[in-house]
Scaffold this active site. Structure first.
Site, mmCIF file in Angstrom:
data_model
loop_
_atom_site.group_PDB
_atom_site.id
_atom_site.type_symbol
_atom_site.label_atom_id
_atom_site.label_comp_id
_atom_site.label_asym_id
_atom_site.label_seq_id
_atom_site.Cartn_x
_atom_site.Cartn_y
_atom_site.Cartn_z
ATOM 1 N N GLU A 66 0.825 -1.210 0.000
ATOM 2 C CA GLU A 66 0.000 0.000 0.000
ATOM 3 C C GLU A 66 0.864 1.267 0.000
ATOM 4 O O GLU A 66 0.566 2.219 -0.705
ATOM 5 C CB GLU A 66 -0.902 -0.031 1.250
ATOM 6 C CG GLU A 66 -1.897 1.093 1.365
ATOM 7 C CD GLU A 66 -2.993 1.055 0.307
ATOM 8 O OE1 GLU A 66 -3.202 -0.025 -0.282
ATOM 9 O OE2 GLU A 66 -3.607 2.104 0.058
ATOM 10 N N ASP A 67 1.934 1.260 0.754
ATOM 11 C CA ASP A 67 2.656 2.510 1.012
ATOM 12 C C ASP A 67 4.040 2.629 0.388
ATOM 13 O O ASP A 67 4.659 3.679 0.501
ATOM 14 C CB ASP A 67 2.809 2.711 2.538
ATOM 15 C CG ASP A 67 1.473 2.964 3.214
ATOM 16 O OD1 ASP A 67 0.485 3.187 2.484
ATOM 17 O OD2 ASP A 67 1.414 2.935 4.451
#
Ligand code: MN
Length: 565
Positions: free
Chosen positions: A66-67
């Site tokens: 996600e990051d």
């Protein structure tokens, strides 16, 4: 980080830590801490809940895709399919957002489960949420509110449903000051004195209780006093005109005993010395809460006539109350082979086996059920199932409920008029056992009355009551007109007229159904031929079977039926 050190360097947990640490390098949380601290906190939680190494590693990696620039393919290459699957599940969950519409909350909770596909994903998500809530003060007021609301409406109830009462309470308590800051302040100030006083009192009662139990040859494993959580206290106060004097379990005494017999014996002893308040006794051992919680609760006039709540349970019940399904997952780690699994099953009581079979059913809808099953057991839908209406509303029903129960839950007229049901767009019999996630549609006919045979399979008392009422009314009418024998009339629209008739008569013969009349409807305007079949009145299951079989005949477009009785 001490806990991480118990893993040898070649262990997958260590590898995941090194990978995540590098991936999040130089990135900070809103609190100013290194990002990896968040991953470590989530991983530590799932470790404490007794989950397996794959889950702990996935928790460490949960924000990588996600990051950071790493992809799920990178994770799979480094850590294999299982961990990549878990991380991918978490990445999918990121996309679910709760708008704050309470009517949608149950749907969102279901969606979280459906997206997760494996309960281990839910555990990691809950651990992730717990740490986010613990560090919520660093975010903007707008985000604080959104996240606290989502936690209170989606994740805390989900944890509760999974039997993780402690976590559920923690999440509620963490959300409470953000969602109700004024009430929180008031409560804190109002409760503090009373709370301290009751805590002192509870401590003074403890040795007295212990002595009395020991005099009767009962040795408690532990007696603790437990303060009621702020969030649950607040909810209770709302029901009691905000009168703290009416809250008897502000501080409760919890007695942990070696076995169930001792629990009831201890209850008897407490009631012998201190009279119970009327209507304040709950036997959650004989009748566990829907989430599996077991304990005896009683409120008595205790020492100095002070009203005091006792919670009495065994060590097992206590652990389950804290960890819920995760506790069962932890047990399951001892077995890896099918054989071990079977022997493990053998020692558990039937109720737990029921969870397993339910999970088996439920899990069928998802990918790779085999792997999941062999490593996890759940009582998520132990007592309740959740089905969906065509309008996408979620209806909560007891386990074993049928389309008839569903129909009466929607409306009594829909129940009375029910002639058939579709589950996931397929016609099913009316005694079909609904499963969580089923999309249920009810077909109705005006003026139709319920069948007596429904009483044999409906699960809800709501449906039973309505059927009985309707039958009583029907019998009155029946006594008046008895000229014609009861029958059922089917109206079938088909493409292939002659071939169909041959197949149909054959089918009726096979099913031993007596034909009263069979003819083609005289409707020149109808685009396709319509066949009218009148036969002896059939019991609902047989009729359903007939309908399904006719549907399977080539060229059949539509069927409806009505009863003549
Ligand atoms: Mn996270």
């Amino acid at each position: 980080m001490d806990w991480l050190q118990k893993y040898p360097p070649e262990n997958i947990v260590q590898k995941a830590y090194i990978f995540a640490n590098k991936a999040h390098e130089g990135i900070e949380r809103a609190s100013g801490e290194p990002y990896i601290n968040h991953c470590l906190a989530a991983a530590k939680s799932v470790m404490k809940w007794g989950l397996d190494d794959a889950t702990i590693a996935a928790a460490l990696l949960h924000d990588v895709v996600e990051d950071t620039n790493y992809t799920i393919a990178n994770i799979e290459k480094e850590f294999g399919q299982e961990i990549a699957f878990l991380v991918n599940g978490l990445t999918k969950l990121e996309k679910i957002e709760y708008s704050g519409d309470k009517a949608q909350a149950e749907n969102i909770r279901k969606t979280v489960l459906a997206f997760s596909e494996d309960l281990r994903v839910v555990f990691i998500k809950l651990a992730d949420r717990l740490h986010n809530m613990q560090t919520l003060s660093f975010l903007s007021a707008e985000r604080q509110n959104r996240i606290a609301l989502e936690t209170s409406e989606i994740y805390a109830p989900l944890a509760y449903r999974l039997g993780m009462q402690k976590l559920s309470g923690e999440l509620e308590d963490l959300s409470f000051p953000y969602l109700h800051p004024k009430e929180y302040e008031w409560l804190f100030a109002a409760v503090e004195d009373q709370f301290n006083e009751r805590q002192k009192y509870a401590e003074s009662v403890k040795p007295i209780v212990e002595k009395k139990l020991k005099e009767h040859n009962i040795s408690p494993i532990a007696i603790d006093s437990r303060a009621k959580r702020h969030s649950s206290l607040y909810k209770k106060l709302l029901r009691y005109e905000m009168d703290l004097g009416k809250i008897y379990d502000l501080v409760a005494l919890r007695i942990i005993l070696p076995n169930v017999a001792d629990c009831y014996a201890a209850l008897g002893i407490i009631h012998k010395f201190w009279p119970p308040l009327p209507n304040q006794f709950d036997d959650y051992i004989a009748r566990p809460k829907p989430n599996g919680y077991r304990s005896l609760h009683t409120t008595v006039f205790c020492v100095d006539n002070k009203i005091t709540e006792f919670q009495i349970r065994t060590q097992d019940m206590h652990e389950e109350a804290e960890l819920g399904i995760a506790a069962h997952f932890a047990y399951s780690q001892i077995k890896h082979s099918r054989k071990e699994y079977e022997s493990w099953k053998g020692v558990k009581n039937r109720k737990e086996l029921l969870w397993v079979s339910q999970l088996r059913e439920w899990q069928k809808n998802f990918t790779d059920p085999q792997k999941f099953l062999e490593s996890l057991k759940v009582d998520f839908f132990k007592d309740r199932i959740f089905v969906i209406t065509p309008k996408n509303e979620v209806i909560d029903l007891p386990l074993g409920a049928t389309p008839i129960d569903f129909a009466y839950r929607i409306h009594s007229e829909i129940g009375d008029g029910c002639i058939g049901a579709k589950v996931n767009h397929k016609i099913v019999s009316l005694n079909y056992e609904l499963r969580s996630g089923d999309l249920v549609e009810i077909m109705t006919q005006k003026g139709k009355k319920p069948s007596e045979s429904w009483l044999e399979f409906v699960k809800t008392s709501l449906a039973q009551d309505h059927i009985k009422t309707a039958l009583r009314a029907k019998h009155k009418i029946l006594r008046k007109k008895t000229e014609e024998p009861p029958s059922v009339e089917l109206k079938i629209t088909t493409q292939d007229h002659s071939g169909f008739l041959k197949d149909l008569t054959q089918l009726l013969h096979q099913l031993k159904i007596n034909i009263i009349s069979l003819h083609t409807a005289n409707n020149p305007k109808a685009p396709l031929p319509i066949i009218l079949l009148k036969c002896d009145l059939l019991e609902q299951p047989r009729l359903e079977k007939l309908m399904v079989k006719i549907k399977q005949i080539n060229g059949v477009k539509e069927i409806s039926y009505k009863f003549n009785r």
